[in-house]
Structure formats: structure tokens, C-alpha cells
Design a protein around this motif. Sequence first.
Motif, short mmCIF file in Angstrom:
data_model
loop_
_atom_site.label_atom_id
_atom_site.label_comp_id
_atom_site.label_asym_id
_atom_site.label_seq_id
_atom_site.Cartn_x
_atom_site.Cartn_y
_atom_site.Cartn_z
N CYS A 22 104.64 -30.02 -9.78
CA CYS A 22 104.80 -30.63 -8.53
C CYS A 22 106.49 -30.67 -8.23
O CYS A 22 107.00 -31.76 -8.13
N PRO A 23 107.01 -29.48 -8.16
CA PRO A 23 108.30 -29.30 -7.83
C PRO A 23 108.96 -29.97 -6.60
O PRO A 23 110.07 -30.10 -6.38
N ASP A 24 107.96 -30.10 -5.75
CA ASP A 24 108.38 -30.78 -4.36
C ASP A 24 108.79 -31.94 -4.21
O ASP A 24 109.30 -32.66 -3.43
N VAL A 25 108.02 -32.63 -5.45
CA VAL A 25 108.21 -34.19 -5.45
C VAL A 25 109.21 -34.52 -6.72
O VAL A 25 109.79 -35.63 -6.62
N PHE A 26 109.23 -33.86 -7.65
CA PHE A 26 109.87 -34.21 -8.99
C PHE A 26 110.70 -33.27 -9.53
O PHE A 26 110.55 -31.85 -9.06
N GLU A 27 111.87 -33.57 -9.88
CA GLU A 27 112.92 -32.76 -10.69
C GLU A 27 113.35 -33.34 -11.83
O GLU A 27 113.43 -34.60 -12.05
N MET A 28 114.12 -32.45 -12.52
CA MET A 28 114.71 -32.90 -13.71
C MET A 28 116.09 -33.30 -13.51
O MET A 28 116.91 -32.86 -13.03
N GLY A 29 116.43 -34.78 -13.96
CA GLY A 29 117.88 -35.12 -13.42
C GLY A 29 118.93 -34.71 -14.45
O GLY A 29 118.60 -34.06 -15.60
N ASP A 30 120.18 -35.01 -14.51
CA ASP A 30 121.24 -34.72 -15.44
C ASP A 30 121.11 -35.33 -16.78
O ASP A 30 121.43 -34.55 -17.83
N GLU A 31 120.35 -36.19 -16.97
CA GLU A 31 120.42 -36.93 -18.08
C GLU A 31 118.83 -36.36 -18.87
O GLU A 31 118.49 -36.87 -19.88
N GLY A 32 118.27 -35.07 -18.53
CA GLY A 32 117.34 -34.72 -18.98
C GLY A 32 115.99 -35.37 -18.78
O GLY A 32 114.80 -35.15 -19.38
N LYS A 33 115.97 -36.40 -17.91
CA LYS A 33 114.63 -37.11 -17.34
C LYS A 33 114.35 -36.69 -16.02
O LYS A 33 114.99 -36.58 -15.12
N ALA A 34 112.83 -37.19 -15.82
CA ALA A 34 112.30 -36.57 -14.53
C ALA A 34 112.78 -37.60 -13.48
O ALA A 34 113.01 -38.85 -13.80
N ASN A 48 98.40 -35.65 -3.56
CA ASN A 48 97.54 -35.06 -4.71
C ASN A 48 98.22 -34.29 -5.77
O ASN A 48 97.80 -34.64 -6.94
N CYS A 49 99.49 -33.65 -5.57
CA CYS A 49 100.24 -32.98 -6.30
C CYS A 49 101.08 -33.99 -7.34
O CYS A 49 100.90 -33.93 -8.60
N ALA A 50 101.36 -35.20 -6.61
CA ALA A 50 102.22 -36.11 -7.46
C ALA A 50 101.16 -36.80 -8.14
O ALA A 50 101.56 -37.23 -9.45
N VAL A 51 100.01 -37.06 -8.11
CA VAL A 51 98.85 -37.79 -8.75
C VAL A 51 98.79 -36.84 -9.85
O VAL A 51 98.36 -37.25 -10.92
N GLU A 52 98.34 -35.65 -9.63
CA GLU A 52 98.12 -34.61 -10.75
C GLU A 52 99.08 -34.70 -11.98
O GLU A 52 98.86 -34.81 -13.12
N SER A 60 102.92 -41.59 -19.33
CA SER A 60 102.42 -42.38 -18.22
C SER A 60 103.45 -43.16 -17.53
O SER A 60 103.08 -44.21 -17.38
N CYS A 61 104.59 -42.34 -17.42
CA CYS A 61 105.70 -43.16 -16.81
C CYS A 61 105.72 -43.21 -15.46
O CYS A 61 106.67 -43.60 -14.79
N ILE A 62 104.86 -42.39 -14.62
CA ILE A 62 104.91 -42.04 -13.24
C ILE A 62 103.74 -42.80 -12.51
O ILE A 62 102.79 -42.79 -13.01
N THR A 63 104.42 -43.69 -11.49
CA THR A 63 103.18 -44.46 -10.78
C THR A 63 103.43 -43.84 -9.20
O THR A 63 104.52 -43.61 -8.74
N VAL A 64 102.16 -43.59 -8.50
CA VAL A 64 102.16 -43.34 -7.23
C VAL A 64 101.00 -44.25 -6.60
O VAL A 64 100.05 -44.51 -6.95
N GLU A 65 101.82 -45.05 -5.64
CA GLU A 65 101.13 -46.23 -5.10
C GLU A 65 101.14 -46.33 -3.55
O GLU A 65 102.24 -45.72 -3.05
N GLU A 66 100.35 -46.90 -2.68
CA GLU A 66 100.74 -47.11 -1.30
C GLU A 66 101.76 -47.73 -0.95
O GLU A 66 102.27 -48.77 -2.01
N ALA A 67 102.44 -47.27 0.08
CA ALA A 67 103.82 -47.98 0.29
C ALA A 67 103.83 -49.10 1.26
O ALA A 67 102.64 -48.81 2.00
#
Length: 67
Positions: A22-34, A48-52, A60-67
Amino acid sequence: MAWKVKIDQDVCIGDAICASLCPDVFEMGDEGKAQPIVEVIEDENLYNCAVEAAEACPVSCITVEEA
């Protein structure tokens, strides 16, 4: 509807599966972490992409929840 995307930086191992799925939502930062490119998603396709990506995360470090 809107959703918030969060990544627990203490748990992330830099696997990069989220950024590849899901490159439109996540990227890798300078420290090598998402990191989220956007913190609030209003598009259902991006949601849907972010949930996938969250489900594919090996630590399991990503959470997607209602804003």
C-alpha cells in the motif's frame, strides 16, 4: 467515513510489506521503519489497502481505526 492509521514504532521491524502492498498510505522512514504518508484516510479503496497491509504485517504494529 474516515479512518486513522497508526504504526507502533517500538514494535515495527522494518519489514516493508506495508509499503510494498500500500505505497499510497505507507512509506519507509529514514530509520528503516514504516510510517504513514497520510494519517487520516477518507477513501474506501485506501482504507481497504491499509487494512490489507496491517493484516500482512508480521509484528502487527499497524492499526487502522475510525477517526
